[in-house]
Enzyme design. Structure first.
Site, PDB file in Angstrom:
ATOM      1  N   HIS A 104       0.723  -1.139  -0.014  1.00  0.00           N
ATOM      2  CA  HIS A 104       0.049   0.114  -0.083  1.00  0.00           C
ATOM      3  C   HIS A 104       1.003   1.113   0.079  1.00  0.00           C
ATOM      4  CE1 HIS A 104      -3.850  -2.277   1.611  1.00  0.00           C
ATOM      5  NE2 HIS A 104      -3.447  -2.549   0.464  1.00  0.00           N
ATOM      6  N   SER A 173      -7.547  -6.853   9.809  1.00  0.00           N
ATOM      7  CA  SER A 173      -8.938  -7.264   9.952  1.00  0.00           C
ATOM      8  C   SER A 173      -9.584  -7.995   8.842  1.00  0.00           C
ATOM      9  CB  SER A 173      -9.816  -6.092   9.957  1.00  0.00           C
ATOM     10  OG  SER A 173      -9.638  -5.349   8.693  1.00  0.00           O
TER      11      SER A 173
HETATM   12  P1  OAD Z   1      -7.639  -2.601  10.573  1.00  0.00           P
HETATM   13  O1  OAD Z   1      -7.572  -1.578  11.390  1.00  0.00           O
HETATM   14  O2  OAD Z   1      -8.664  -2.964   9.559  1.00  0.00           O
HETATM   15  O3  OAD Z   1      -7.390  -3.951  11.430  1.00  0.00           O
HETATM   16  C1  OAD Z   1      -6.482  -3.986  12.394  1.00  0.00           C
HETATM   17  C2  OAD Z   1      -6.497  -5.416  13.165  1.00  0.00           C
HETATM   18  O4  OAD Z   1      -5.541  -5.272  13.841  1.00  0.00           O
HETATM   19  C3  OAD Z   1      -7.561  -5.683  13.673  1.00  0.00           C
HETATM   20  O5  OAD Z   1      -8.164  -6.872  13.352  1.00  0.00           O
HETATM   21  C4  OAD Z   1      -7.362  -5.665  15.421  1.00  0.00           C
HETATM   22  O6  OAD Z   1      -8.115  -6.571  15.989  1.00  0.00           O
HETATM   23  C5  OAD Z   1      -5.814  -6.060  15.347  1.00  0.00           C
HETATM   24  N1  OAD Z   1      -5.365  -5.619  16.458  1.00  0.00           N
HETATM   25  C6  OAD Z   1      -5.523  -4.321  16.916  1.00  0.00           C
HETATM   26  N2  OAD Z   1      -4.343  -4.340  17.858  1.00  0.00           N
HETATM   27  C7  OAD Z   1      -3.742  -5.400  17.872  1.00  0.00           C
HETATM   28  C8  OAD Z   1      -2.449  -5.689  18.658  1.00  0.00           C
HETATM   29  N3  OAD Z   1      -1.923  -5.147  19.623  1.00  0.00           N
HETATM   30  N4  OAD Z   1      -1.923  -7.004  18.302  1.00  0.00           N
HETATM   31  C9  OAD Z   1      -2.503  -7.631  17.269  1.00  0.00           C
HETATM   32  N5  OAD Z   1      -3.662  -7.443  16.492  1.00  0.00           N
HETATM   33  C10 OAD Z   1      -4.401  -6.233  16.772  1.00  0.00           C
HETATM   34  O7  OAD Z   1      -6.180  -2.725   9.729  1.00  0.00           O
HETATM   35  P2  OAD Z   1      -5.650  -3.354   8.350  1.00  0.00           P
HETATM   36  O8  OAD Z   1      -6.256  -4.538   8.370  1.00  0.00           O
HETATM   37  O9  OAD Z   1      -4.230  -3.287   8.265  1.00  0.00           O
HETATM   38  O10 OAD Z   1      -5.604   0.495   3.404  1.00  0.00           O
HETATM   39  O11 OAD Z   1      -6.614  -2.402   7.270  1.00  0.00           O
HETATM   40  C11 OAD Z   1      -6.222  -2.939   5.980  1.00  0.00           C
HETATM   41  C12 OAD Z   1      -6.049  -1.420   4.908  1.00  0.00           C
HETATM   42  O12 OAD Z   1      -7.171  -0.860   5.341  1.00  0.00           O
HETATM   43  C13 OAD Z   1      -4.916  -0.708   5.173  1.00  0.00           C
HETATM   44  O13 OAD Z   1      -3.663  -0.932   4.948  1.00  0.00           O
HETATM   45  C14 OAD Z   1      -5.475   0.612   4.788  1.00  0.00           C
HETATM   46  C15 OAD Z   1      -6.956   0.684   5.313  1.00  0.00           C
HETATM   47  O14 OAD Z   1      -7.794   1.208   4.639  1.00  0.00           O
HETATM   48  C16 OAD Z   1      -5.228   1.440   2.661  1.00  0.00           C
HETATM   49  O15 OAD Z   1      -5.004   2.712   2.951  1.00  0.00           O
HETATM   50  C17 OAD Z   1      -5.479   1.332   0.947  1.00  0.00           C
END
Ligand code: OAD
Length: 226
Positions: A104, A173
């Site tokens: 990204h 997520s």
């Molecule tokens: P999310 O915010 O959707 O998900 C974060 C995940 O991390 C969730 O499932 C939480 O439960 C988990 N989490 C939180 N704290 C944690 C910890 N201490 N240890 C382990 N897990 C933890 O973020 P992403 O999945 O990265 O895209 O989001 C994907 C994409 O959506 C991003 O790259 C971005 C966004 O919009 C773009 O900007 C194109």
């Protein structure tokens, strides 16, 4: 063993960076559509530049955590190890990861919309900044893949997924494609698939194995026991 790891915002949460979907749909007090789409940049480039300038400045006050370090160490352990991150921070490289793809984009890079040159951002990026390659004025944008744009390195990532023995998804997520589809590709390729996350993600049922807890605890433990 050939390993592919996918990371998301959860791996950087304990370093102090906000995740995307844990705050009532707000991200650093903005709706994603306000700051993370090409349309938002066309509509209000100053706001978008300011937003990413702030996030970039914020990197100076955070450090890689034990999960980033555990992945950098794990890279030394295997015949082949590819780390694909959805994160735009630089914590994986600061922890020492080498075979790393930022699908990204990266907060610390800028891209010229005229000549497509990608370069490091020195200081802040402004709407009147001059491209160091073509001297175009006002043609630089953050090198971030926004919603509606194609992530980077998809050919390399697909090839690695189709050839891997182990796929581990960490701190994501599973709600944004194409990254959310990686587990299915790895399953079809016959790989073992594992979710390491604070709680079950949207794709829980796709993974063959899961370990839930904070990334700083579960990542080191998982790779330490392999
Ligand atoms: P999310 O915010 O959707 O998900 C974060 C995940 O991390 C969730 O499932 C939480 O439960 C988990 N989490 C939180 N704290 C944690 C910890 N201490 N240890 C382990 N897990 C933890 O973020 P992403 O999945 O990265 O895209 O989001 C994907 C994409 O959506 C991003 O790259 C971005 C966004 O919009 C773009 O900007 C194109």
């Amino acid at each position: 063993m050939k390993v592919v790891v996918l990371t998301g915002a959860g791996i950087s949460a304990e370093s102090g960076l906000s995740t995307f979907r844990d705050n009532d749909g707000l991200w650093e007090n903005h709706r994603v559509e306000e700051v993370a789409t090409p349309e938002a940049f066309d509509r209000n480039p100053e706001l978008v530049q300011r937003f990413y300038n702030m996030r970039r400045a914020n990197l100076k006050s955070v450090e890689p955590n034990a999960a980033h370090v555990a992945l950098a160490q794990a890279e030394q352990q295997f015949e082949s190890f590819l780390l694909v991150t959805q994160n735009v921070d630089d914590l994986h490289e600061r922890a020492g990861s080498k075979n790393l793809l930022h699908m990204h984009g990266e907060l610390l890079k800028q891209r010229c919309v005229q000549c497509h040159d990608v370069s490091e951002i020195i200081g802040e990026l402004s709407v009147n900044a001059i491209c160091p390659n073509c001297d175009g004025v006002g043609s630089l944008r953050p090198d971030i893949v926004w919603f509606g744009e194609m992530p980077y390195f998809m050919d390399d990532i697909m090839a690695a997924l189709m050839d891997c023995d182990l796929f581990v998804s960490i701190g994501t997520s599973g709600s944004v494609y194409p990254a959310a589809g990686f587990v299915q590709i790895a399953n079809q390729s016959g790989a073992r698939t594992v979710e390491l996350n604070l709680e079950p993600g949207d794709l829980q049922s796709e993974f063959q194995q899961a370990q839930y807890g904070k990334a700083t605890a579960v990542v080191g433990e998982f790779f330490g026991n392999l």
